[in-house]
Design a protein around this motif. Structure first.
Motif, PDB file in Angstrom:
ATOM      1  N   ILE A 109       5.021   7.733 -20.915  1.00 39.82           N
ATOM      2  CA  ILE A 109       5.718   9.113 -20.488  1.00 39.82           C
ATOM      3  C   ILE A 109       6.625   9.642 -21.538  1.00 39.82           C
ATOM      4  N   GLU A 110       7.229   8.695 -22.080  1.00 35.70           N
ATOM      5  CA  GLU A 110       8.134   9.117 -23.258  1.00 35.70           C
ATOM      6  C   GLU A 110       7.367   9.324 -24.516  1.00 35.70           C
ATOM      7  N   ASN A 111       6.434   8.899 -24.768  1.00 35.74           N
ATOM      8  CA  ASN A 111       5.541   9.268 -25.961  1.00 35.74           C
ATOM      9  C   ASN A 111       5.093  10.945 -25.728  1.00 35.74           C
ATOM     10  N   VAL A 112       4.717  10.975 -24.229  1.00 36.28           N
ATOM     11  CA  VAL A 112       4.183  12.434 -23.955  1.00 36.28           C
ATOM     12  C   VAL A 112       4.919  13.439 -24.022  1.00 36.28           C
ATOM     13  N   GLU A 113       6.219  13.157 -23.719  1.00 38.47           N
ATOM     14  CA  GLU A 113       7.221  13.928 -23.726  1.00 38.47           C
ATOM     15  C   GLU A 113       7.843  14.478 -25.021  1.00 38.47           C
ATOM     16  N   LEU A 114       7.311  13.729 -26.026  1.00 39.82           N
ATOM     17  CA  LEU A 114       7.957  13.814 -27.437  1.00 39.82           C
ATOM     18  C   LEU A 114       7.885  15.417 -27.648  1.00 39.82           C
ATOM     19  N   PRO A 115       6.667  15.975 -27.641  1.00 41.91           N
ATOM     20  CA  PRO A 115       6.531  17.380 -28.237  1.00 41.91           C
ATOM     21  C   PRO A 115       7.423  18.421 -27.430  1.00 41.91           C
ATOM     22  N   LEU A 116       7.582  18.079 -26.271  1.00 39.16           N
ATOM     23  CA  LEU A 116       8.466  18.901 -25.397  1.00 39.16           C
ATOM     24  C   LEU A 116       9.781  18.710 -25.677  1.00 39.16           C
ATOM     25  N   HIS A 124      14.583  17.253 -17.221  1.00 41.05           N
ATOM     26  CA  HIS A 124      13.734  17.137 -16.019  1.00 41.05           C
ATOM     27  C   HIS A 124      12.401  17.877 -15.963  1.00 41.05           C
ATOM     28  N   GLU A 125      12.288  18.898 -16.941  1.00 42.73           N
ATOM     29  CA  GLU A 125      11.072  19.584 -17.059  1.00 42.73           C
ATOM     30  C   GLU A 125      10.097  19.067 -18.044  1.00 42.73           C
ATOM     31  N   ARG A 126      10.788  18.343 -18.998  1.00 46.22           N
ATOM     32  CA  ARG A 126       9.870  17.433 -19.860  1.00 46.22           C
ATOM     33  C   ARG A 126       9.189  16.255 -18.983  1.00 46.22           C
ATOM     34  N   HIS A 127      10.124  15.697 -18.210  1.00 43.47           N
ATOM     35  CA  HIS A 127       9.241  14.599 -17.330  1.00 43.47           C
ATOM     36  C   HIS A 127       8.218  14.934 -16.335  1.00 43.47           C
ATOM     37  N   ALA A 128       8.447  16.206 -16.046  1.00 43.66           N
ATOM     38  CA  ALA A 128       7.480  16.783 -14.793  1.00 43.66           C
ATOM     39  C   ALA A 128       6.340  17.078 -15.600  1.00 43.66           C
ATOM     40  N   LYS A 129       6.412  17.607 -16.866  1.00 47.79           N
ATOM     41  CA  LYS A 129       5.125  18.083 -17.549  1.00 47.79           C
ATOM     42  C   LYS A 129       4.469  17.144 -18.037  1.00 47.79           C
ATOM     43  N   ALA A 130       5.246  15.961 -18.689  1.00 45.66           N
ATOM     44  CA  ALA A 130       4.814  14.752 -19.235  1.00 45.66           C
ATOM     45  C   ALA A 130       3.995  14.006 -17.983  1.00 45.66           C
ATOM     46  N   MET A 131       4.353  13.891 -16.841  1.00 44.74           N
ATOM     47  CA  MET A 131       3.859  13.366 -15.840  1.00 44.74           C
ATOM     48  C   MET A 131       2.411  14.193 -15.339  1.00 44.74           C
ATOM     49  N   GLU A 132       2.325  15.347 -15.264  1.00 43.74           N
ATOM     50  CA  GLU A 132       1.450  16.095 -14.982  1.00 43.74           C
ATOM     51  C   GLU A 132       0.154  15.771 -16.248  1.00 43.74           C
ATOM     52  N   ALA A 133       0.571  15.752 -17.226  1.00 49.56           N
ATOM     53  CA  ALA A 133      -0.421  15.682 -18.269  1.00 49.56           C
ATOM     54  C   ALA A 133      -1.034  13.875 -18.323  1.00 49.56           C
ATOM     55  N   LEU A 134      -0.189  13.139 -17.991  1.00 48.80           N
ATOM     56  CA  LEU A 134      -0.646  11.898 -17.716  1.00 48.80           C
ATOM     57  C   LEU A 134      -1.528  11.740 -16.540  1.00 48.80           C
ATOM     58  N   ARG A 135      -1.271  12.602 -15.647  1.00 44.70           N
ATOM     59  CA  ARG A 135      -2.100  12.626 -14.224  1.00 44.70           C
ATOM     60  C   ARG A 135      -3.609  13.124 -14.641  1.00 44.70           C
ATOM     61  N   SER A 136      -3.463  14.407 -15.543  1.00 45.85           N
ATOM     62  CA  SER A 136      -4.558  14.931 -16.033  1.00 45.85           C
ATOM     63  C   SER A 136      -5.733  14.051 -16.812  1.00 45.85           C
ATOM     64  N   VAL A 137      -5.118  12.976 -17.259  1.00 50.98           N
ATOM     65  CA  VAL A 137      -5.694  12.014 -17.916  1.00 50.98           C
ATOM     66  C   VAL A 137      -6.054  10.625 -17.371  1.00 50.98           C
ATOM     67  N   GLY A 138      -5.632  10.756 -15.932  1.00 49.07           N
ATOM     68  CA  GLY A 138      -5.569   9.367 -14.958  1.00 49.07           C
ATOM     69  C   GLY A 138      -4.947   8.317 -15.424  1.00 49.07           C
ATOM     70  N   ALA A 161      -2.816  13.144 -23.698  1.00 48.46           N
ATOM     71  CA  ALA A 161      -1.780  13.910 -23.078  1.00 48.46           C
ATOM     72  C   ALA A 161      -0.848  14.289 -23.649  1.00 48.46           C
ATOM     73  N   ARG A 162      -0.192  13.586 -24.786  1.00 49.02           N
ATOM     74  CA  ARG A 162       0.586  14.269 -25.643  1.00 49.02           C
ATOM     75  C   ARG A 162       0.251  15.245 -26.402  1.00 49.02           C
ATOM     76  N   ALA A 163      -0.886  15.523 -26.806  1.00 53.57           N
ATOM     77  CA  ALA A 163      -1.655  16.685 -27.356  1.00 53.57           C
ATOM     78  C   ALA A 163      -1.615  17.904 -26.548  1.00 53.57           C
ATOM     79  N   ILE A 164      -1.917  17.651 -25.111  1.00 54.27           N
ATOM     80  CA  ILE A 164      -2.262  18.939 -24.451  1.00 54.27           C
ATOM     81  C   ILE A 164      -1.002  19.357 -23.480  1.00 54.27           C
ATOM     82  N   VAL A 165       0.016  18.217 -23.477  1.00 49.37           N
ATOM     83  CA  VAL A 165       1.246  18.847 -22.581  1.00 49.37           C
ATOM     84  C   VAL A 165       1.869  20.086 -22.789  1.00 49.37           C
ATOM     85  N   THR A 166       1.802  20.586 -24.161  1.00 48.54           N
ATOM     86  CA  THR A 166       2.202  21.780 -24.690  1.00 48.54           C
ATOM     87  C   THR A 166       1.524  22.986 -24.243  1.00 48.54           C
ATOM     88  N   ASP A 167       0.265  22.631 -23.898  1.00 48.12           N
ATOM     89  CA  ASP A 167      -0.761  23.886 -23.548  1.00 48.12           C
ATOM     90  C   ASP A 167      -1.082  24.730 -24.859  1.00 48.12           C
TER      91      ASP A 167
END
Length: 237
Positions: A109-116, A124-138, A161-167
């Motif tokens: 999750i910290e890896n996914v949060e990095l771009p944010l 708190h927003e980084r964590h929520a968006k990163a968790m949603e991105a991880l959820r989207s890739v299962g 997930a890290r690549a798509i977390v920023t939409d």
């Protein structure tokens, strides 16, 4: 920075990339014309030294043409400063690499949060968006595992997930299945295909595997710094 909605999200116009001078000058791209529309999934193929990686570096704003133009959403990238190109990458482009490029001692999750983090999102927003991105890739169930605790396929899904977390508007994938076995490769390609279909993300993927290229809507072949004159291959429906 980007105020218009042109026909093509990516457009190369007589793009040339050369290295060296005089008799030592070599050409990686020789006047390439390429158009990619918003929402396409394009595979780029070609032998080593064909220019495909150079083209991807230019499209990703990691390099600039020696001559010709590169337009991103109608903006001439050649008119932008280094800082402006960095901002464009940060806000509009996601990257997936063959080697995953995850921080080894950092949780998924910290890896996914990095771009944010780079974009200044509060924790708190980084964590929520990163968790949603991880959820989207299962992978929400391994959010707190480090890369060493994950399989190669899981690591690549964390990278996605890290690549798509920023939409991102555009997702660039450089040999995304190169380090994976067939089953994991299919998982990754189906995931990319779903993001293209469901989210409308434009995906440009370099690959040397024809069965992976078949997941794209269009395949472009590079040879000797040019786009091959053979007809572009369309993927299976």
């Amino acid at each position: 920075m980007i105020n218009t909605l042109p026909e093509f999200v990516i457009e190369l116009r007589q793009t040339v990339k050369s290295y060296g001078e005089g008799e030592a000058e070599t050409f990686a791209l020789c006047g390439v014309d390429l158009q990619i529309a918003q929402g396409e999934f394009v595979a780029i193929m070609g032998p080593s030294g064909s220019g495909k990686s150079t083209a991807m570096n230019i499209i990703g704003c990691l390099d600039t043409p020696s001559s010709g133009q590169y337009l991103f959403q109608g903006v001439d990238i050649g008119t932008l400063s280094r800082d402006q190109r960095a901002l464009l990458r940060r806000h509009y482009i996601g990257f997936i690499f063959q080697g995953f490029n995850l921080l080894g001692k950092t949780s998924a999750i910290e890896n996914v949060e990095l771009p944010l983090l780079y974009r200044g999102f509060p924790a708190h927003e980084r964590h929520a968006k990163a968790m949603e991105a991880l959820r989207s890739v299962g992978l929400e169930h391994v959010a707190h595992h480090t890369p060493g605790e994950l399989s190669g396929g899981q690591q690549q899904r964390v990278a996605i997930a890290r690549a798509i977390v920023t939409d991102p508007l555009v997702l660039l994938a450089d040999e995304p299945t190169g380090n994976l076995d067939t089953a994991k490769s299919i998982e990754v390609m189906e995931l990319l295909q779903s993001f293209n279909r469901e989210k409308g993300i434009t995906i440009i993927m370099v690959t040397h595997e024809h069965d992976m290229a078949a997941y794209a809507k269009r395949t472009i072949h590079f040879r000797d710094g040019k786009i091959d004159t053979l007809p572009e291959t369309k993927a299976l429906p």
